[in-house]
Design a protein around this motif. Structure first.
Motif, PDB file in Angstrom:
ATOM      1  N   PRO A  19      16.184  77.088  42.862  1.00  0.00           N
ATOM      2  CA  PRO A  19      15.738  77.563  41.692  1.00  0.00           C
ATOM      3  C   PRO A  19      14.132  77.979  42.169  1.00  0.00           C
ATOM      4  O   PRO A  19      13.599  77.722  43.345  1.00  0.00           O
TER       5      PRO A  19
ATOM      6  N   TYR B 244      15.753  77.508  36.625  1.00  0.00           N
ATOM      7  CA  TYR B 244      17.004  78.038  37.015  1.00  0.00           C
ATOM      8  C   TYR B 244      17.564  79.025  36.379  1.00  0.00           C
ATOM      9  O   TYR B 244      17.460  79.368  35.208  1.00  0.00           O
TER      10      TYR B 244
ATOM     11  N   GLU C 150      21.755  80.758  39.485  1.00  0.00           N
ATOM     12  CA  GLU C 150      21.706  79.428  39.656  1.00  0.00           C
ATOM     13  C   GLU C 150      22.522  78.764  38.591  1.00  0.00           C
ATOM     14  O   GLU C 150      23.325  78.002  38.994  1.00  0.00           O
TER      15      GLU C 150
END
Length: 122
Positions: free
Chosen positions: A33, A42, A46
């Motif tokens: 992140p 995020y 991600e």
């Protein structure tokens, strides 16, 4: 596609995981992140990785295998990753089929023992 930016808490809620799990996935380099001080954010990337991680876990694939598989995309691209997935899926299908057979045998044995015990009680 619009870029999303989820907080740590939002990421936990979206994927129904504990904070400990999310921190562990970051620790073993499954997720990276963006950091702003102590806060984590995020991105779409991600979230996509987390979707793949969760899918892999659902099928019983080990986290290290998932980590290596995700690295293939970064190093070699989509086609190589897809090829690796086919191999990984083939291996996991064999594992799951063996487990299903073992469970089926255990269920049959338990039913037999239960019936025998029920007859003795009567």
């Amino acid at each position: 596609m619009t870029e999303i930016r989820l907080t740590f808490k939002e990421m936990c809620a979206r994927f129904d995981v504990t904070p400990r799990t999310l921190r562990y996935y970051e620790y073993i380099e499954l997720l990276q992140p963006e950091r702003d001080g102590r806060s984590r954010y995020y991105s779409t990337r991600e979230c996509a990785r987390m979707t793949l991680i969760m899918r892999g876990r659902k099928f019983g694939i080990k986290l290290e295998e998932i980590r290596q598989w995700l690295k293939i995309y970064e190093n070699e691209g989509t086609k190589a990753q897809m090829s690796a997935f086919v191999e990984m899926a083939d291996h996991q299908l064999v594992e799951l089929e063996e487990q299903a057979e073992q469970l089926s045998d255990a269920i049959k044995e338990l039913r037999t023992l239960r019936e025998e015990t029920t007859k003795k009680l009567a």
